[in-house]
Scaffold this active site. Sequence first.
Site, PDB file in Angstrom:
ATOM      1  N   SER A  99       0.841  -1.202   0.000  1.00 16.49           N
ATOM      2  CA  SER A  99       0.000   0.000   0.000  1.00 16.49           C
ATOM      3  C   SER A  99       0.876   1.253   0.000  1.00 16.49           C
ATOM      4  CB  SER A  99      -0.879  -0.006   1.259  1.00 16.49           C
ATOM      5  OG  SER A  99      -1.335   1.299   1.540  1.00 16.49           O
TER       6      SER A  99
ATOM      7  N   TYR B  80      -2.497   5.097  -4.041  1.00 20.61           N
ATOM      8  CA  TYR B  80      -3.565   6.032  -3.663  1.00 20.61           C
ATOM      9  C   TYR B  80      -3.352   7.224  -4.564  1.00 20.61           C
ATOM     10  CZ  TYR B  80      -5.714   4.524   0.763  1.00 20.61           C
ATOM     11  OH  TYR B  80      -6.453   3.903   1.721  1.00 20.61           O
TER      12      TYR B  80
ATOM     13  N   ARG C 282     -15.349   5.360  10.782  1.00 19.81           N
ATOM     14  CA  ARG C 282     -15.029   4.191  11.617  1.00 19.81           C
ATOM     15  C   ARG C 282     -15.067   4.577  13.099  1.00 19.81           C
ATOM     16  NH1 ARG C 282     -10.065   3.121   7.644  1.00 19.81           N
ATOM     17  NH2 ARG C 282     -11.296   2.686   5.789  1.00 19.81           N
TER      18      ARG C 282
ATOM     19  N   SER D 194     -14.040  -5.398  -4.923  1.00 26.13           N
ATOM     20  CA  SER D 194     -13.669  -5.231  -3.508  1.00 26.13           C
ATOM     21  C   SER D 194     -14.517  -4.125  -2.904  1.00 26.13           C
ATOM     22  CB  SER D 194     -12.183  -4.839  -3.439  1.00 26.13           C
ATOM     23  OG  SER D 194     -11.830  -4.334  -2.165  1.00 26.13           O
TER      24      SER D 194
ATOM     25  N   HIS E  27     -13.250  -2.941   0.045  1.00 29.63           N
ATOM     26  CA  HIS E  27     -12.263  -2.498   1.031  1.00 29.63           C
ATOM     27  C   HIS E  27     -12.478  -3.232   2.367  1.00 29.63           C
ATOM     28  CE1 HIS E  27      -9.341   0.997   1.018  1.00 29.63           C
ATOM     29  NE2 HIS E  27      -9.214   0.597   2.273  1.00 29.63           N
TER      30      HIS E  27
ATOM     31  N   SER F  60     -12.240  -9.165   0.080  1.00 22.63           N
ATOM     32  CA  SER F  60     -13.226  -8.740   1.091  1.00 22.63           C
ATOM     33  C   SER F  60     -14.035  -9.910   1.626  1.00 22.63           C
ATOM     34  CB  SER F  60     -14.183  -7.653   0.567  1.00 22.63           C
ATOM     35  OG  SER F  60     -13.448  -6.503   0.186  1.00 22.63           O
TER      36      SER F  60
HETATM   37  C1  LIG Z   1      -6.422  -2.270   8.337  1.00 21.39           C
HETATM   38  C2  LIG Z   1      -6.677  -2.204   6.869  1.00 21.39           C
HETATM   39  C3  LIG Z   1      -6.021  -1.241   6.110  1.00 21.39           C
HETATM   40  C4  LIG Z   1      -6.221  -1.196   4.726  1.00 21.39           C
HETATM   41  N1  LIG Z   1      -5.499  -0.299   3.971  1.00 21.39           N
HETATM   42  C5  LIG Z   1      -5.612  -0.316   2.623  1.00 21.39           C
HETATM   43  C6  LIG Z   1      -4.779   0.497   1.815  1.00 21.39           C
HETATM   44  O1  LIG Z   1      -3.935   1.232   2.302  1.00 21.39           O
HETATM   45  N2  LIG Z   1      -4.946   0.419   0.481  1.00 21.39           N
HETATM   46  C7  LIG Z   1      -5.870  -0.413  -0.112  1.00 21.39           C
HETATM   47  O2  LIG Z   1      -5.969  -0.469  -1.342  1.00 21.39           O
HETATM   48  N3  LIG Z   1      -6.660  -1.194   0.643  1.00 21.39           N
HETATM   49  C8  LIG Z   1      -6.538  -1.187   1.974  1.00 21.39           C
HETATM   50  N4  LIG Z   1      -7.300  -2.028   2.732  1.00 21.39           N
HETATM   51  C9  LIG Z   1      -8.254  -2.954   2.078  1.00 21.39           C
HETATM   52  C10 LIG Z   1      -7.565  -4.258   1.709  1.00 21.39           C
HETATM   53  O3  LIG Z   1      -6.668  -4.085   0.651  1.00 21.39           O
HETATM   54  C11 LIG Z   1      -8.581  -5.306   1.266  1.00 21.39           C
HETATM   55  O4  LIG Z   1      -9.399  -4.755   0.275  1.00 21.39           O
HETATM   56  C12 LIG Z   1      -9.438  -5.824   2.419  1.00 21.39           C
HETATM   57  O5  LIG Z   1      -8.691  -5.954   3.591  1.00 21.39           O
HETATM   58  C13 LIG Z   1     -10.032  -7.154   2.035  1.00 21.39           C
HETATM   59  O6  LIG Z   1     -10.905  -7.609   2.997  1.00 21.39           O
HETATM   60  P1  LIG Z   1     -10.529  -8.674   4.144  1.00 21.39           P
HETATM   61  O7  LIG Z   1      -9.727  -7.936   5.152  1.00 21.39           O
HETATM   62  O8  LIG Z   1     -11.850  -9.081   4.638  1.00 21.39           O
HETATM   63  O9  LIG Z   1      -9.742  -9.790   3.490  1.00 21.39           O
HETATM   64  C14 LIG Z   1      -7.130  -2.087   4.111  1.00 21.39           C
HETATM   65  C15 LIG Z   1      -7.781  -3.042   4.897  1.00 21.39           C
HETATM   66  C16 LIG Z   1      -7.563  -3.113   6.255  1.00 21.39           C
HETATM   67  C17 LIG Z   1      -8.266  -4.176   7.049  1.00 21.39           C
END
Ligand SMILES: Cc1cc2nc3c(=O)[nH]c(=O)nc-3n(C[C@H](O)[C@H](O)[C@H](O)COP(=O)(O)O)c2cc1C
Length: 388
Positions: free
Chosen positions: A115, A138, A173, A282, A284, A316
Amino acid sequence: MSKAKLTINNNYPSVTDLRNKAKKKIPKFAFEYLDGGCNEDVNLIKNTAEIREVELSPSYLSKHTGSDMKTELFGHTYDAPFGIAPVGLQGLMWPNAPEILAKAAFEHNIPFVLSTVSTSSIERISEITEGQAWFQLYHPTENRLRDDMINRAAQAECPVLVILSDVPTFGFRPRDIRNGLAMPPNMSVKNILQILGKPEWAMKTLIHGQPNFETLKPYMPKNLDLKQLGKFMDQTFTGRLNEEKIKPIRDMWKGKLVLKGVASEMDAEKAIRLGLDGIIVSNHGGRQLDAGESTIRPLTRIAEKYGNQIKVMMDSGLRSGPDIARTMASGAEFTFLGRSFMYGVAALGNEGGNHTISLLKTELQQVMEQVCCERTLDFPNHLIKKIN
Ligand SMILES: Cc1cc2nc3c(=O)[nH]c(=O)nc-3n(C[C@H](O)[C@H](O)[C@H](O)COP(=O)(O)O)c2cc1C
């Protein structure tokens, strides 16, 4: 080809076990940042629950010459059809987390996605993975910054650039608001007490030093206090992604280009029109739009409609080998997991990456053999109940 052996710590034979252990090992503000969704966590809960409504049918009497998890994606044959999704602030949850996970991913021959706001740099992660890590961008407000980060990713030989579309505004959040989550951690009395209750985390963090946004460091003024850091991040990443912002990136980036955060057919169509190579369906991890659909629903529709025009991947809600199988049966050609790997590292430190990947590979292999699926792309042949 994988250099790693499958090694599982028998005390943690599921992601739920890792999550429970992680909760005990790291301060509450760090665990809640990792674990939470947004608003009332409706979509967070639905993501996993609805994947699990998908059902597969076994064919026990069919001829079976063996099951092989290897999956080709963008010209590379990975050892398994899952990768490590980009997660911000990783070093806050466990010191060196991005490095631990990148190394494990490299050794297991699966993709690691860094990331923009993780705590390691593009260059360091590329070194660890011998140029195999992907980079998630980003989109910054300034084009100068965008160009510089894209050039750094190209220099570091990242094969895939992932552009994130689903953060037009920061997710709401409640836990993070309550915890005053900030980077570095806000030293309120409440947070200090939480840290004192987690001595191993505190000691390791002390030895490792305060986590920083290593990829962004060259662009940040030195010695920012908390308030100034917040202002810098807000100014640097305001503005929503759109087609006009994606076009120049497509022209500039010679490697594979993926759009992450697709949750509708309309955005999938746009990605195809823009000449992108892949999309990650996704939401997120349920951290942005609590009123949205769980990802398995748009995945099923998008894969059916556009799966022959663009690589369709999903993340996700996945927490196990059977979840990966259900998602692939619903049409995803590749999957990603975010929290599962971070629970692994928070629970088991240096062993966490290897353990979690080994666990998922072992579980997935078992499902493949159980249903009589020889290649991962054959999972759709076993789908008997789809969710869309
Ligand atoms: C703590 C946290 C931080 C995240 N930060 C980013 C990020 O910086 N960039 C991004 O593209 N997705 C980010 N995500 C989303 C993840 O890339 C991903 O889409 C997501 O965690 C998938 O779901 P799951 O945790 O249920 O496997 C973040 C997710 C979490 C849990």
